[in-house]
Design an enzyme around this catalytic site. Structure first.
Site: not given
Length: 594
Positions: A112, A257, A276, A294, A298-299, A313, A378
């Site tokens: 991004r 996003k 988020h 990051s 979390k994932t 997410d 990704r």
């Protein structure tokens, strides 16, 4: 659908050099990736594949124009198979991997570009949105937006074919948003097919006028001499027109996003909290939210084989419970392995989009450790590809709100129970700490603060989201937790990272409710309530001071981190919040006290 429509170039097509000004140094959480060094598409191609291979001619698509952008758009729905064919035939860098996924290239931009994201500032948004230091919102005026919009529409109209996605955001049927994405690449269409909620044929037939529209002309640059432009890239939001324009970047994550930012604006207007976060649910219906930047896990922690995945997410907390905003997952796949992330590994199959990965020329097996194109590789896939996904992606009110921090300073406890004020303080702070880098001898951690654990996407002031979170937690009896997945026994370079097995035991104890029944004691400085024991976790590591051999160094590091928290939070102390129009002393007192 719509593709590229350009004739085969006689010489290698040069990638447009994209530069970004440092004018907006106050922007929050810069997640931009380095510009690819390759100067031509052929050079970029050679990075994508481990061995050289013949290039695929870029033939023009000679078919009638399917969409007039200056008139009403006609609903269009292309199947993944059709999009595969269009991408492979007309988009250089598109291939089928050994597992059936579509590998693509996003061009010079592989991440991004937050410094190139702009929002139209008008009479309404000037009062409603968060502007100034730390804000992700860089202003532009209506006239400049219309110049960029016309440039994008003219480019899309010049093509022989474009792709149109009519889809939904938010699994809560009462608060569903209709979105239309117009793009020039099959890759972008398949990406959004995966990431948004896919309508049924009947819903598509009766789709009607969208609530929000994206014009993605990412192959075409903005005019850098246009007012407000600082590079050839511009991602522009006009909330009054309910439109988004993309120029100068083909990175698909800008669409995902961008829509998330829109939801951060639209949902609070309905008294719905946009978050988020990851979200999962136990077999007894207990829901947990996971916040984390990051590298915090979390994932990994929200994807639990013993629990149902609601989403990885983006979520909304409504008057009836939680709902996933998206219809898919967008997982990092650098260093991905079947052993560590089996669900993500198995989801990379036909229909999945793989961005900027490197694969073997002949076997087409992906090397997930290869960073030749970018480290930000990704995978985008429908959420149904996860075996324990809960469809529809909704659940009851959360029971636990888990804030994750990878503390490389090594002074935060592995787990702390938070008061409501502390939850607001740490939610607004959005802390994690990363190792300083790869330079030899550099071992000092670097603190990162991202308000609401997603400052790059929020539209309103962080305290507004925090106040809504506190209100919902109080109303529905949710408990806040701070979980450190980082270092213990010293900072990075001297201590060691907390074992994932211990963190999983802590998360299990939160889910089961057993951690609520534990005995607690309070730490110095941060005033955190820490349990004296957690089943399956060595008791001595629960209080970080016990694990440091040098107690003086521990205290110095603790005070240093506390100072970083205070300096960061100073941005928010003078902002008005609540019925008394000021940030309450209770929230300020919930931070570190020297």
């Amino acid at each position: 659908m719509k593709g590229n429509g350009t004739a085969t170039p006689k010489s290698p097509m040069r990638l447009r050099k994209i530069t970004t000004s440092d004018k907006h140094d106050g922007i929050c959480q810069d997640m931009s990736a380095p510009t690819v060094k390759a100067q031509t598409i052929d050079e970029l191609h050679s990075l994508q594949r481990k061995k050289s291979a013949p290039t695929t001619p870029n033939q023009g698509i000679q078919v009638p124009l399917l969409l007039s952008l200056k008139k009403n758009a006609k609903n269009s729905s292309s199947s993944p198979s059709e999009l595969y064919e269009q991408a492979i035939k007309y988009e250089k860098g598109s291939f089928i991997t050994s597992t059936g996924a579509l590998a693509t290239l996003s061009g010079a931009k592989t991440g991004r570009a937050p410094r190139d994201k702009r929002v139209v500032k008008d009479d309404d948004t000037s009062e409603e949105l968060w502007w100034g230091k730390g804000s992700p919102n860089i202003e532009m005026d209506e006239q400049t937006f219309m110049v960029n919009r016309e440039r994008a529409v003219d480019y899309l109209n010049s093509l022989d074919k474009v792709f149109v996605n009519d889809q939904f955001l938010n699994w809560d049927p009462k608060n569903r948003i209709k979105v239309r994405i117009v793009s020039a690449r099959a890759y972008h269409s398949l990406f959004m097919h995966n990431m948004c909620i896919r309508p049924t044929p009947e819903e598509l037939e009766n789709f009607g006028t969208p609530d929000f529209t994206i014009y993605n002309a990412g192959q075409f640059p903005c005019n850098r001499y246009t007012h407000y432009m600082t590079s050839s890239t511009s991602i522009d939001l006009n909330l009054a027109r309910r439109e988004m324009v993309i120029l100068g970047t083909q990175y698909a994550g800008e669409m995902k996003k961008g829509l998330f930012s829109v939801m951060h604006y639209l949902m609070p207007k309905r008294q719905i909290l946009s978050l988020h976060s990851g979200c999962n649910m136990g077999k007894d219906g207990d829901v947990a939210l996971f916040f984390g930047l990051s590298g915090t896990g979390k994932t990994t922690l929200s994807t639990d084989p013993n629990r149902f995945l609601i989403g990885d997410d983006e979520h909304c907390w409504t008057e009836t419970g939680v709902s996933n905003i998206e219809g898919g997952c967008y997982a990092k796949c650098i260093d991905l392995s079947q052993e560590k992330e089996p669900d993500i590994w198995n989801a990379i199959k036909f229909g999945t989009v793989l961005e900027n990965v490197v694969f073997d020329e002949h076997t087409r097996e992906v090397d997930y450790a290869d960073r030749s194109v970018t480290e930000n590789t990704r995978a985008s896939y429908p959420i149904e590809y996860i075996p324990n996904a809960k469809i529809p992606c909704v659940g009851p009110h959360p029971k636990n709100v888990i804030l994750l921090a990878c503390d490389a300073f090594g002074v935060l406890p592995p787990v702390s129970k938070l008061s409501l004020a502390q939850t607001m303080y740490h939610f607004i702070s959005g802390y994690t700490a990363l190792v300083a880098g790869t330079e030899e001898g550099v071992k000092e951690p670097r603190a990162t603060f991202s308000a609401c654990f997603g400052a790059a996407f929020i539209m309103l002031h962080p305290t507004k989201y925090a106040a809504m979170l506190a209100e919902k937690m109080q109303k529905h009896g949710a408990t806040g937790w701070l979980v450190n997945t980082g270092w213990s026994g010293g900072s990075y370079g001297s201590g060691g990272r907390i074992k994932l097995a211990y963190t999983r035991k802590i998360i299990d104890a939160i889910h089961s409710g057993s951690l609520l029944k534990a005995n607690y004691k309070k730490t110095n400085v941060f005033g955190l309530e820490i349990p004296t024991e957690v089943e399956g976790v060595p008791s001595e590591i629960l209080d970080p001071v016990n694990t440091w051999s040098d107690k003086k160094a521990y205290n110095e590091t603790l005070l240093k981190l506390a100072g970083l928290f205070q300096n960061n939070f100073a941005t928010f102390t003078d902002y008005k919040i609540g019925k008394d129009n000021r940030l309450t002393e209770e929230i300020l007192a919930a931070g570190p006290i020297f």
